[in-house]
Design an enzyme around this catalytic site. Structure first.
Site, PDB file in Angstrom:
ATOM      1  N   HIS A 306      39.604 -94.338 -12.312  1.00 28.55           N
ATOM      2  CA  HIS A 306      40.906 -93.703 -12.346  1.00 28.55           C
ATOM      3  C   HIS A 306      41.962 -94.781 -12.497  1.00 28.55           C
ATOM      4  CE1 HIS A 306      44.334 -91.248 -11.210  1.00 28.55           C
ATOM      5  NE2 HIS A 306      43.575 -90.218 -11.516  1.00 28.55           N
ATOM      6  N   ASP A 363      37.259 -84.904 -11.401  1.00 27.39           N
ATOM      7  CA  ASP A 363      36.471 -84.096 -12.328  1.00 27.39           C
ATOM      8  C   ASP A 363      34.976 -84.334 -12.262  1.00 27.39           C
ATOM      9  OD1 ASP A 363      38.350 -82.447 -13.394  1.00 27.39           O
ATOM     10  OD2 ASP A 363      39.202 -84.069 -14.573  1.00 27.39           O
TER      11      ASP A 363
HETATM   12  N1  ACO Z   1      32.305 -96.112 -16.837  1.00 26.34           N
HETATM   13  C1  ACO Z   1      32.048 -97.430 -17.040  1.00 26.34           C
HETATM   14  N2  ACO Z   1      32.981 -98.409 -16.965  1.00 26.34           N
HETATM   15  C2  ACO Z   1      34.227 -98.046 -16.660  1.00 26.34           C
HETATM   16  C3  ACO Z   1      34.577 -96.693 -16.431  1.00 26.34           C
HETATM   17  C4  ACO Z   1      33.566 -95.711 -16.524  1.00 26.34           C
HETATM   18  N3  ACO Z   1      33.852 -94.422 -16.302  1.00 26.34           N
HETATM   19  N4  ACO Z   1      35.904 -96.621 -16.160  1.00 26.34           N
HETATM   20  C5  ACO Z   1      36.364 -97.871 -16.229  1.00 26.34           C
HETATM   21  N5  ACO Z   1      35.370 -98.741 -16.548  1.00 26.34           N
HETATM   22  C6  ACO Z   1      35.473-100.204 -16.628  1.00 26.34           C
HETATM   23  C7  ACO Z   1      36.129-100.621 -17.944  1.00 26.34           C
HETATM   24  O1  ACO Z   1      35.175-100.817 -18.971  1.00 26.34           O
HETATM   25  C8  ACO Z   1      36.833-101.887 -17.554  1.00 26.34           C
HETATM   26  O2  ACO Z   1      35.868-102.906 -17.466  1.00 26.34           O
HETATM   27  P1  ACO Z   1      36.280-104.439 -17.817  1.00 26.34           P
HETATM   28  O3  ACO Z   1      37.319-104.813 -16.798  1.00 26.34           O
HETATM   29  O4  ACO Z   1      35.008-105.180 -17.702  1.00 26.34           O
HETATM   30  O5  ACO Z   1      36.804-104.406 -19.221  1.00 26.34           O
HETATM   31  C9  ACO Z   1      37.304-101.595 -16.114  1.00 26.34           C
HETATM   32  O6  ACO Z   1      36.363-100.639 -15.595  1.00 26.34           O
HETATM   33  C10 ACO Z   1      38.726-101.023 -16.021  1.00 26.34           C
HETATM   34  O7  ACO Z   1      38.779 -99.849 -16.841  1.00 26.34           O
HETATM   35  P2  ACO Z   1      40.028 -99.419 -17.740  1.00 26.34           P
HETATM   36  O8  ACO Z   1      39.546 -98.538 -18.831  1.00 26.34           O
HETATM   37  O9  ACO Z   1      40.815-100.644 -18.116  1.00 26.34           O
HETATM   38  O10 ACO Z   1      40.876 -98.600 -16.691  1.00 26.34           O
HETATM   39  P3  ACO Z   1      42.019 -97.593 -17.048  1.00 26.34           P
HETATM   40  O11 ACO Z   1      42.865 -97.494 -15.838  1.00 26.34           O
HETATM   41  O12 ACO Z   1      42.691 -97.949 -18.332  1.00 26.34           O
HETATM   42  O13 ACO Z   1      41.258 -96.207 -17.332  1.00 26.34           O
HETATM   43  C11 ACO Z   1      40.133 -94.156 -16.970  1.00 26.34           C
HETATM   44  C12 ACO Z   1      41.066 -95.220 -16.364  1.00 26.34           C
HETATM   45  C13 ACO Z   1      40.638 -93.731 -18.354  1.00 26.34           C
HETATM   46  C14 ACO Z   1      40.146 -92.919 -16.074  1.00 26.34           C
HETATM   47  C15 ACO Z   1      38.700 -94.749 -17.078  1.00 26.34           C
HETATM   48  O14 ACO Z   1      38.231 -95.097 -15.793  1.00 26.34           O
HETATM   49  C16 ACO Z   1      37.715 -93.791 -17.774  1.00 26.34           C
HETATM   50  O15 ACO Z   1      37.629 -93.785 -19.005  1.00 26.34           O
HETATM   51  N6  ACO Z   1      36.976 -92.948 -16.978  1.00 26.34           N
HETATM   52  C17 ACO Z   1      36.092 -91.971 -17.547  1.00 26.34           C
HETATM   53  C18 ACO Z   1      36.895 -90.760 -18.021  1.00 26.34           C
HETATM   54  C19 ACO Z   1      37.394 -89.918 -16.866  1.00 26.34           C
HETATM   55  O16 ACO Z   1      36.652 -89.602 -15.944  1.00 26.34           O
HETATM   56  N7  ACO Z   1      38.670 -89.506 -16.960  1.00 26.34           N
HETATM   57  C20 ACO Z   1      39.293 -88.621 -15.961  1.00 26.34           C
HETATM   58  C21 ACO Z   1      40.309 -89.333 -15.145  1.00 26.34           C
HETATM   59  S1  ACO Z   1      40.955 -88.255 -13.886  1.00 26.34           S
HETATM   60  C22 ACO Z   1      42.016 -87.248 -14.694  1.00 26.34           C
HETATM   61  O17 ACO Z   1      42.644 -87.594 -15.675  1.00 26.34           O
HETATM   62  C23 ACO Z   1      42.189 -85.925 -14.190  1.00 26.34           C
END
Ligand code: ACO
Length: 427
Positions: A306, A363
């Protein structure tokens, strides 16, 4: 503590006031940065940018706290119903009995949709994604209702709010009924908001409608948990669109589109599809954990991580408990719930997830409940949109009442410098 922040650049110092929120959050007010220092801030994805001061929702991502208007989400999910929470979010206080009765009655009075809307719905193929249909229908409502709202009139503002709250469940139900080739119906005034929605969605022609109260309670709780989440992608979209003084319905329609994406509200559909995929692949959660960690592999563990929560999403805790209760109560055994729990357990013990502070979000378990309640996967994000509606309204109302300026970020241009133009034959 100093109430000024000092920026030093090329030997010159610039001072900026610091704003402190009621929960001690600090923000540097850089309004004069460009005029005084000739620069702007650069913050891709607005990861560290406050776009407004807001009194609606407080969340502390490090501590896993979520409150609407000062009330703990745990208390609201347990003790309030969805319409009470909607009133709280929009108007700032919990309603007393009289206020709640009036609010419910006013919403009920607005629960008709112009019959012409059916023709618009008819134009969509059955294969259309319900989120696209919902967003279009919400936009189409503008044709039959005032397109703008005089925000200096409390009465006009209130009318627009009860209109959208009244008509939205009808659009949600029709979106599903169109998909299921069922006649488009209307609700029953004697039922509460959530039960009425459920009836409109699932009532079959010629059959007596019956529902277990536990289904309505579970749905009510899910809607409350999704009702607001401060300046997320869709709420910021609603504020941004509304800041141009586009009307409430147009702003909400834009919010629906923003919510649709799998990185935001579309995650609930993506989670179930992922869990089903793992099940069909033999249920090896470890294999998919490795894929999620592999930077060469686009696979992400949907429902994990998140932007703001770097601790347990408090909503996920409540929903996980609710998933156990609902499935247990309805006597449903869903192998996908076990796969989800297995993934969660592995992730919580895995260095990759621990170091990046990736926890299940709202979710991760919500789709499992929706499915147990008989809601088709493609409708999951539509249910989220209905839950988020009061939050979007509250954000839009606050923004307009505060007379916020039009939203318009700046950029650092990195394209070509001035070039000579050549006519087409000379290129
Ligand atoms: N699975 C694997 N790796 C992940 C995940 C995941 N679900 N989420 C984040 N990471 C990793 C990234 O690859 C990144 O790694 P790095 O530092 O080695 O490059 C690190 O964790 C940080 O992730 P970011 O994408 O930079 O974090 P950001 O805050 O931009 O994104 C997000 C947050 C979009 C929610 C992300 O965690 C994601 O894509 N999750 C899966 C989709 C999801 O569940 N979305 C719902 C969110 S809740 C809502 O909107 C109601």
């Amino acid at each position: 503590m100093s109430d000024k922040a000092i920026l030093e650049y090329q030997g010159k110092k610039y001072e900026f006031p610091v704003t402190e929120g009621t929960e001690g959050e600090l923000g540097i007010n850089i309004k004069t940065l460009r005029s005084e220092a000739g620069m702007i801030t650069l913050d891709r994805g607005y990861k560290n940018t406050g776009s407004c001061e807001s009194a609606i929702t407080f969340l502390d991502g490090e501590k896993g706290i979520l409150r609407y208007r000062g009330y703990a989400i745990e208390d609201l999910a347990e003790k309030a119903d969805f319409l009470e929470v909607a009133y709280l979010l929009i108007f700032g206080e919990l309603p007393n009995k009289e206020q709640l009765d009036k609010f419910s009655a006013d919403i009920r009075d607005e629960s008709e949709v112009d019959e012409e809307m059916k023709k618009i719905l008819d134009g969509f193929p059955k294969s259309a994604h319900p989120m696209g249909v919902l967003s279009s229908l919400t936009s189409a409502l503008i044709a039959f209702n005032p397109s703008s709202v005089n925000v200096d009139s409390e009465e006009e503002m209130y009318k627009a709010i009860v209109k959208i709250l009244g008509k939205f469940p009808v659009l949600v139900a029709w979106t599903l009924r169109k998909k299921n080739s069922l006649p488009l119906n209307y609700g029953d005034d004697s039922l509460g908001y959530v039960e009425n929605l459920h009836k409109m969605m699932f009532e079959k022609p010629g059959k007596k409608y019956n529902v277990d109260q536990s289904v309505i309670d579970a749905l009510d709780k899910l809607l409350i948990l999704h009702a607001d989440h401060e300046q997320n992608c869709s709420a910021s979209t609603v504020r941004m669109v509304g800041s141009s003084h586009a009307g409430l319905f147009a702003s909400i329609s834009a919010g629906i589109s923003a919510l649709w994406g799998p990185l935001h509200g579309g995650a609930n559909q993506a989670v179930i599809e992922m869990l089903e995929g793992i099940k069909q692949d033999g249920g090896d959660t470890h294999k998919f954990m490795q894929k999620a960690k592999d930077k060469e592999d686009p696979f992400r563990l949907m429902g994990f991580g998140h932007r703001v929560y770097k601790n347990f999403d408090p909503r996920a805790k409540i929903i996980k408990k609710s998933a156990d209760e609902v499935l247990g109560g309805l006597g449903i055994e869903d192998p996908v719930l076990d796969i989800a729990k297995g993934l969660e357990k592995e992730a919580l013990e895995d260095d990759y997830f621990v170091q990046r502070k990736l926890y299940p979000n709202v979710d991760f378990y919500s789709g499992i409940i929706y499915r147990a309640l008989g809601i088709p996967v493609e409708m999951f994000t539509v249910m989220f949109a209905l839950g988020r509606l009061p939050g979007w309204i509250a954000q839009w109302r606050e923004m307009r009442l505060k007379k916020e300026p039009i939203g318009r970020p700046r950029q650092i241009y990195v394209g070509a410098n001035l070039r000579d133009f050549k006519v087409v034959g000379e290129r």
